[in-house]
Structures are given as C-alpha cells and as structure tokens.
Scaffold this motif. Sequence first.
Motif, mmCIF file in Angstrom:
data_model
loop_
_atom_site.group_PDB
_atom_site.id
_atom_site.type_symbol
_atom_site.label_atom_id
_atom_site.label_comp_id
_atom_site.label_asym_id
_atom_site.label_seq_id
_atom_site.Cartn_x
_atom_site.Cartn_y
_atom_site.Cartn_z
ATOM 1 N N THR B 183 0.854 -1.182 0.000
ATOM 2 C CA THR B 183 0.000 0.000 0.000
ATOM 3 C C THR B 183 0.890 1.233 0.000
ATOM 4 O O THR B 183 2.085 1.139 0.276
ATOM 5 C CB THR B 183 -0.966 0.020 1.196
ATOM 6 O OG1 THR B 183 -1.871 1.115 1.028
ATOM 7 C CG2 THR B 183 -0.224 0.219 2.512
ATOM 8 N N SER B 184 0.298 2.370 -0.350
ATOM 9 C CA SER B 184 1.090 3.593 -0.405
ATOM 10 C C SER B 184 0.245 4.768 0.047
ATOM 11 O O SER B 184 -0.940 4.842 -0.234
ATOM 12 C CB SER B 184 1.564 3.830 -1.838
ATOM 13 O OG SER B 184 2.206 5.086 -1.925
ATOM 14 N N SER B 185 0.870 5.698 0.765
ATOM 15 C CA SER B 185 0.177 6.940 1.083
ATOM 16 C C SER B 185 0.620 7.976 0.055
ATOM 17 O O SER B 185 1.502 7.711 -0.749
ATOM 18 C CB SER B 185 0.519 7.381 2.494
ATOM 19 O OG SER B 185 1.900 7.611 2.581
ATOM 20 N N TRP B 186 0.016 9.166 0.082
ATOM 21 C CA TRP B 186 0.439 10.296 -0.766
ATOM 22 C C TRP B 186 0.807 9.847 -2.174
ATOM 23 O O TRP B 186 1.942 9.994 -2.617
ATOM 24 C CB TRP B 186 1.640 11.011 -0.132
ATOM 25 C CG TRP B 186 1.456 11.319 1.306
ATOM 26 C CD1 TRP B 186 2.097 10.720 2.342
ATOM 27 C CD2 TRP B 186 0.585 12.295 1.904
ATOM 28 N NE1 TRP B 186 1.680 11.261 3.535
ATOM 29 C CE2 TRP B 186 0.758 12.224 3.294
ATOM 30 C CE3 TRP B 186 -0.325 13.216 1.374
ATOM 31 C CZ2 TRP B 186 0.053 13.033 4.178
ATOM 32 C CZ3 TRP B 186 -1.030 14.017 2.258
ATOM 33 C CH2 TRP B 186 -0.829 13.919 3.640
ATOM 34 N N GLN B 187 -0.166 9.321 -2.896
ATOM 35 C CA GLN B 187 0.139 8.661 -4.166
ATOM 36 C C GLN B 187 0.781 9.565 -5.215
ATOM 37 O O GLN B 187 1.629 9.098 -5.967
ATOM 38 C CB GLN B 187 -1.120 8.018 -4.731
ATOM 39 C CG GLN B 187 -2.322 8.958 -4.756
ATOM 40 C CD GLN B 187 -3.577 8.279 -5.260
ATOM 41 O OE1 GLN B 187 -3.540 7.141 -5.668
ATOM 42 N NE2 GLN B 187 -4.691 8.989 -5.231
ATOM 43 N N SER B 188 0.404 10.845 -5.269
ATOM 44 C CA SER B 188 1.014 11.704 -6.291
ATOM 45 C C SER B 188 2.495 11.885 -5.989
ATOM 46 O O SER B 188 3.352 11.719 -6.857
ATOM 47 C CB SER B 188 0.322 13.064 -6.317
ATOM 48 O OG SER B 188 1.053 13.965 -7.109
ATOM 49 N N GLY B 385 3.080 26.114 -10.483
ATOM 50 C CA GLY B 385 1.984 26.906 -9.927
ATOM 51 C C GLY B 385 0.775 26.012 -9.734
ATOM 52 O O GLY B 385 0.648 24.980 -10.400
ATOM 53 N N SER B 386 -0.121 26.405 -8.842
ATOM 54 C CA SER B 386 -1.337 25.622 -8.555
ATOM 55 C C SER B 386 -1.024 24.156 -8.293
ATOM 56 O O SER B 386 -1.809 23.277 -8.632
ATOM 57 C CB SER B 386 -2.330 25.695 -9.722
ATOM 58 O OG SER B 386 -2.774 26.999 -9.896
ATOM 59 N N PHE B 387 0.108 23.894 -7.666
ATOM 60 C CA PHE B 387 0.537 22.503 -7.499
ATOM 61 C C PHE B 387 -0.408 21.720 -6.579
ATOM 62 O O PHE B 387 -0.634 20.528 -6.768
ATOM 63 C CB PHE B 387 1.974 22.469 -6.978
ATOM 64 C CG PHE B 387 2.689 21.165 -7.207
ATOM 65 C CD1 PHE B 387 2.150 20.154 -7.984
ATOM 66 C CD2 PHE B 387 3.943 20.942 -6.645
ATOM 67 C CE1 PHE B 387 2.822 18.965 -8.202
ATOM 68 C CE2 PHE B 387 4.626 19.760 -6.848
ATOM 69 C CZ PHE B 387 4.056 18.761 -7.622
ATOM 70 N N THR B 388 -0.979 22.405 -5.584
ATOM 71 C CA THR B 388 -1.927 21.717 -4.705
ATOM 72 C C THR B 388 -3.079 21.160 -5.521
ATOM 73 O O THR B 388 -3.507 20.027 -5.326
ATOM 74 C CB THR B 388 -2.523 22.691 -3.670
ATOM 75 O OG1 THR B 388 -1.620 23.752 -3.465
ATOM 76 C CG2 THR B 388 -2.839 22.001 -2.395
ATOM 77 N N GLN B 389 -3.569 21.992 -6.447
ATOM 78 C CA GLN B 389 -4.704 21.548 -7.261
ATOM 79 C C GLN B 389 -4.286 20.487 -8.266
ATOM 80 O O GLN B 389 -5.053 19.578 -8.568
ATOM 81 C CB GLN B 389 -5.314 22.738 -7.986
ATOM 82 C CG GLN B 389 -6.149 23.610 -7.066
ATOM 83 C CD GLN B 389 -6.651 24.820 -7.792
ATOM 84 O OE1 GLN B 389 -5.863 25.555 -8.383
ATOM 85 N NE2 GLN B 389 -7.941 25.040 -7.776
ATOM 86 N N ILE B 390 -3.054 20.593 -8.779
ATOM 87 C CA ILE B 390 -2.573 19.564 -9.702
ATOM 88 C C ILE B 390 -2.519 18.226 -8.975
ATOM 89 O O ILE B 390 -2.920 17.190 -9.509
ATOM 90 C CB ILE B 390 -1.203 19.950 -10.290
ATOM 91 C CG1 ILE B 390 -1.376 21.142 -11.230
ATOM 92 C CG2 ILE B 390 -0.571 18.774 -11.029
ATOM 93 C CD1 ILE B 390 -0.102 21.710 -11.778
ATOM 94 N N ARG B 391 -2.062 18.259 -7.712
ATOM 95 C CA ARG B 391 -2.038 17.009 -6.943
ATOM 96 C C ARG B 391 -3.450 16.469 -6.740
ATOM 97 O O ARG B 391 -3.655 15.257 -6.755
ATOM 98 C CB ARG B 391 -1.370 17.235 -5.600
ATOM 99 C CG ARG B 391 0.123 17.158 -5.702
ATOM 100 C CD ARG B 391 0.724 17.036 -4.331
ATOM 101 N NE ARG B 391 2.159 16.858 -4.421
ATOM 102 C CZ ARG B 391 2.990 17.038 -3.410
ATOM 103 N NH1 ARG B 391 2.516 17.400 -2.240
ATOM 104 N NH2 ARG B 391 4.278 16.847 -3.567
ATOM 105 N N ASP B 392 -4.418 17.366 -6.550
ATOM 106 C CA ASP B 392 -5.803 16.902 -6.418
ATOM 107 C C ASP B 392 -6.272 16.232 -7.699
ATOM 108 O O ASP B 392 -6.955 15.214 -7.659
ATOM 109 C CB ASP B 392 -6.735 18.071 -6.085
ATOM 110 C CG ASP B 392 -6.662 18.449 -4.618
ATOM 111 O OD1 ASP B 392 -6.166 17.618 -3.832
ATOM 112 O OD2 ASP B 392 -7.072 19.561 -4.258
ATOM 113 N N VAL B 393 -5.895 16.820 -8.837
ATOM 114 C CA VAL B 393 -6.260 16.228 -10.126
ATOM 115 C C VAL B 393 -5.639 14.837 -10.233
ATOM 116 O O VAL B 393 -6.304 13.865 -10.625
ATOM 117 C CB VAL B 393 -5.772 17.127 -11.289
ATOM 118 C CG1 VAL B 393 -5.842 16.385 -12.607
ATOM 119 C CG2 VAL B 393 -6.600 18.396 -11.352
#
Lengths: 299, 431
Positions: B183-188, B385-393
Amino acid sequence: MLKRSHYKNRYLPYLLVGPQLLITVFFFFWPAGEALVQAFLISDPFGLQSQFVWFDNFSALFEGSEYINSFIRTLIFSAAVCLLSLLSGLFLAALVNRGAKNLVRSSKLLKSIFILPYAIAPAIAGALWMFLFHPNLGLLANMVSSIIGEKWNPVLDGDHAFFLVILASSWKQVSYNFVFFLGGLQAIPKSLLESAAIDGAGPFRRFFHITLPLLSPTIFFLVVMNLVYAFFDTFGIIHTITEGGPGGATNILVYKVYSDGFVGLDLGSSAVQSVILMALTIGLTIIQFKYVEKKVHYN
Amino acid sequence: MFKIILISTLICLPAWAQEKVTTINWWHAMNGSRNDIVKEMVKRYNDSQNKFKVKASEKGNYTETLNSSIAAFRAKKQPHLVQVFEVGTMTMMQSKVIYPVHQLFKDYKVAVDWSNYLQPVLSYYMTNDNKLLSMPFNSSTPIMYYNKNLLAKAGLKTPPKTWTELEQHTLKLKEAGVKCSLTSSWQSWILIENYSAIHNIPFASQGNGFASLTAKLNVDNEKVVNHIERLHRWAKDGRFSYQGRRGGPALNAFTAGKCALLFESSSGLSSVEKLAKFDWSAAPLPFEEGTKPLNSIIGGATLWVFKGHTKKEYEAVADFLRFLSTKEMQTWWHKKTGYLPITLDAYESLKKDGFYKKYPYQEVAIKQLTRATPNQATSRGIRLGSFTQIRDVINEELEKVWNNNISAKEAMANIVKRGNILLKNFHRRNR
C-alpha cells in the motif's frame, strides 16, 4: 398581499428595521458586491496587484468539463437531499402526530430524539458518518457491503461516496423539516378530517385531499429552505466526509468555490463561481415565489 | 482620575520594560505532538539569549496556515516567519511579499556554509540561479517500510530492491495468504513525482518548472503509464491496496499488520515506531531493474520571511534561522521527529554517536536522498503553480484507475490535459 401597517411616526418603522438592514448590508450586500467586482479581476492572493480582464475568468471556468460536471452533480445532490429529507421529515411528523393522541409521554421523547440531529454541527455530523461508514474502520460498513452485494468503499467509489453524503446531509436536515411539518399537521382542524372520515374517505384519501393541500404553505417554505441548505450548508459535511472526492464525485458547487479560492488561491475563478451561484439562487427564489406560490393555499 | 492614571501606568510599565527585547512572530502548521516539539525548540532559543524573543503560534494545517498569513498580510498584520509547504513554494515566490533568505543572511551578516547542507533539500527551494528563497524546516522523503514477520511467512528474507523483485514478493505474499501486499500513502508524491525523479524522467517540462512558468506536465510518458498500469494490475488481484489520499489510513493498515509493504514519508517513522507491534524495518523505494537510481525528492515545508518589518526584527529572524540549523538543533530535531537533518555535520555527528547503528531505518531516507547528484531537469525538485490543485487532479484520476473506471493511459492523459489548464491559468494570473 399583506395589508399596509400604519405607524404614527413616519420614521419609526425605518428605525426598527435599521439594525437588520445594517447587518444585511455589511454581511451580505457588501461581500456580494466585492465578489461581483472580483469576478472581473485577476489578482494575486496577497492582494498587491489586480488587473481588469473582462470575462476572462468566466471563459477560463468553462474551459474544462469540471465545472459542468460539478453543476450537474449539485443539481442531483440538492434534489435528492431535498426529497429525502422532506419525505422522512413528513413521515416522522405524521407518526408523532398520530401518536400524540394515544401515547402523549412517549411522543414527547420521540420529538426530542427526532430534533436532536439539528443541534449537531455539520462538521461533527460529517465526522460521525465518516467513521460509521469508513470501509476499514466503520461499524456499519460491513453491513452495507452485505446489503449491496459488493465491497462498500466510499473512499474509492464515487457513487458510494455521493450516496453517503446525500444520506448524511438529509439526516441532518430531517429534524428541521420534522418540526415544521409537525407544527403544520397540528394546525389542521380536526373537524375537517373527522367529517371527511364520516363521509367515508380512507386515510390515504384524507391525506392527499385534506392534509396535503393544507400543508402546502409549509411544504413550499421547506422546499426553499431545503434547497438553500443543500446548496450552501452542506459544506461542512462534505469537507469532513469526502473533501469533494473521490474523483470529484462529491465536488458540489459550494465546495468548489472554497477549494478553488482557498486551496487553489484562484480568487477570480472563485468569485465567478460565487456570482453564478448567487444568480442561481436568486433565480430559483424568484421562480418559486412567482409560480409555485400561486398554487399554494395560504388560507 | 489620578488613581486610574497611576494604575494604568503601572500596568503598562512591564510592557515598556520589555521593549528592549525584540519579539518576532512565527506561524506554523505543526500540530499534535509536533507542536510540543516546536514549543520546546522555541523555548531553547529564547533561553539561549536575551536580546530576541520568538513567539510561535500554530495555525492549523498547511493550507489554513497559508490562508491565515495571506489574510494577515492583507490586514498588514503579517507574522515575521511563516511555515509553507513545498507545493506552495511557487505561490510564495511569485508573491512579492517575501524577503528571500539568502538576501536576509547577506544583509544581516549571517555566515552560512551552504556546502554543509544536503543539496537535494536546498535545491528544492532555490531560484533557478541557485539562491535560497526560504529556510528548509521539516523535510522528509518517501521510503519503503516492511513487515518482517509477514515477509518471513512468505519465505522472504530481504525487502525487494527493484520493481521486478517487488513483483515476485507480492506474488509470494499473496500465495502465503497475505491480503494486502503493498500500500502507499500520498500517491502523487510517491508513486508519480518520486518515481519520475528516481528514474530520471521529467515530471514537467522547463526543468520541472524551475526554468519558466510556461512548464507543461509530462506524466503521460510511456514509463509512468506502464508503472501505473502495473500497479492497476496488482490492485485488481488485491496485491496493491489503495487506502486514501493522505498518510493516516495507509500507515494504519501497515501498523495493524494488514499490509506487508508500505510506501510512506520518512516522517512516518515515529508513528510506526509507536504503533507497530511486530518486527519491521525500512528500505529505499524500489527502482526498475537495470537502471541506476537517482536521488528521491523531498516533501515538507520551509520558513518564509515576510516583508514589512523593522531592521531590529529582521536581525532577530536571521539569528533564529541560524540557531535552527545549528548541529545541536538539527540532531535533536531529527531524533525527535524523524524529519531529516538538513546539514551534513549533523548527519556526521549522528553517525559518530552510533544513532544509525541502533536505528538503521533512520538512515534509509538520508542515504536515498544523497545517493546521487540531483539532475537539474528531473530530480532537483518540482516547482509548479497551482501545485496543490494539480495534486488533487492526480488523486482524482488515479482514484478512477484504482476503481477500474479508466485505464492508466487515459488517466495520465487526463492529468496532463487538466493540469496544463491549471498551469496556464496560473501563468495568466502571474504574468
């Protein structure tokens, strides 16, 4: 239409509504106006510079398919929450209303129990539901899995998550509907129902031909309140249960406003979304009062 | 009346007396037990001298802390120091509200030997021409945790070094009846960002975004697609189990003895130490057979200095930052939290003291991080930029893969498409 009231002093009425008007202006009109301005600006999160860009923020919003998806999700979500919580509220109110004749004491207890969820903050309600239905930790997760015949997994399965937030949001609102329906039911003159019964109308007929029309002002009011609730106040529940996931399945409009504005720091886009949401709510309210209200009996 | 004046003067007196001590505010996101460690840290600094005083306040999680400081800045009440997570680097850098750390150290004559720092940590927070913007505070990197008992049950003696070995391991674990092999956490961060860095694959163009705001995502390349496809295959037959976006659930599945192997941040070591009631250890993340792995990349947060304060206060800020990177503080911080020591002398002194002999798993992360010189285009870090949102994507699209809605190839194509829109809009806002 309401009759015009007469005050001796011309200024007194203005003085009386003054405080409320001030609150409305400062906490509703001012921020709404700010959002309207911000929707046409591009600015950095720290507010140092901003630039007027006409409708750029609007066109950027509709570039991907996310916004439309979120829009459709929100409509389904609100309709489902509204329907589910209204029906359950009416059902419970009808039960207690009938019980009131026979078991007065237990119905008081029931009333208190049914009203209880309303006293719980949305975030706490969300946390409760999250823990109860978590696929690994949840007490009820295994039971649900055996009912639906597949692994219950709202962490991963968008439909499961969507269903879960609808359920949690409706549960939270049932109490509110219950209180109003109970009040509405108790206000219906018993003589009407009794004479209908003597004329040979069965319980269903009595309900659909007497109770429901007389309840219509309450229903109308509750539909408005429930839609507003589903659109805006479910934020806390979604934030604690799914954070808009999985795969954007529970990313309803109000949550998207927050996540684009506060997590993504894209104030322009967030403002555009607020403006659209604002327009939507205004439109909905106008339609309801203009067309639906005509069919409502206010006695 | 006279009495009132007298009393208020008396009340105000201590405040005047304290005037000599310069106080600076530090807003951070270290909650729970880590907040206690921060408090202890600040106390040690305040006790160590009497010219300056640091006041630390916890402001919620990383996003909340950033938002609080943005609101504070708008009200002209910004703190001197704020802790911002690594994905917020671009936002801070573009903001024109910060006082770069390299400049602060120069202006206030704090001598720093940059060669003494772990380069992969520094490079993540430097400008393209190698100037440090913010002070690394808590840094970690993902490693592989393994349950020795479960591996032994499957007849396995060593943890897997490569993905080919990992494939064999998961098969054997499955045969031995282990329900969840991996298993893995923080997949991005772990499965895509670090996988790319280790295998020298650009995550985005323009040197992973360091060179220009016009960077575009590159995750739809064949290697990453194949890698996700492989994990999807394992997910289907139960060998890989997705537990959610964050760190908690995956870590709990490991410490509860359900999952045999776990990819998780090295900062999870203290939790695993506390919770795991079985024989376990840690190893570097696996790499592809026949490749020479590069360094992994870091996560965590740094301390940014806000503009708009007095010279005296900046002197205090500079002195506090110097104090934080001393050998004593760094070794103490590392031992207490599991975050990496960011200076080489701290690392050497821990080695000398036999700390890593006693706790070999504590050294895995730092070794993995320093095993290669960071490649400017792939493994120095990622700045978008917008890296938080890129990680959400990325989270959303990967979740669709694990749920069998779309293929790995489609997911990666979607990530590139959606991510590039976010990047374009960030660029539009920051021209």
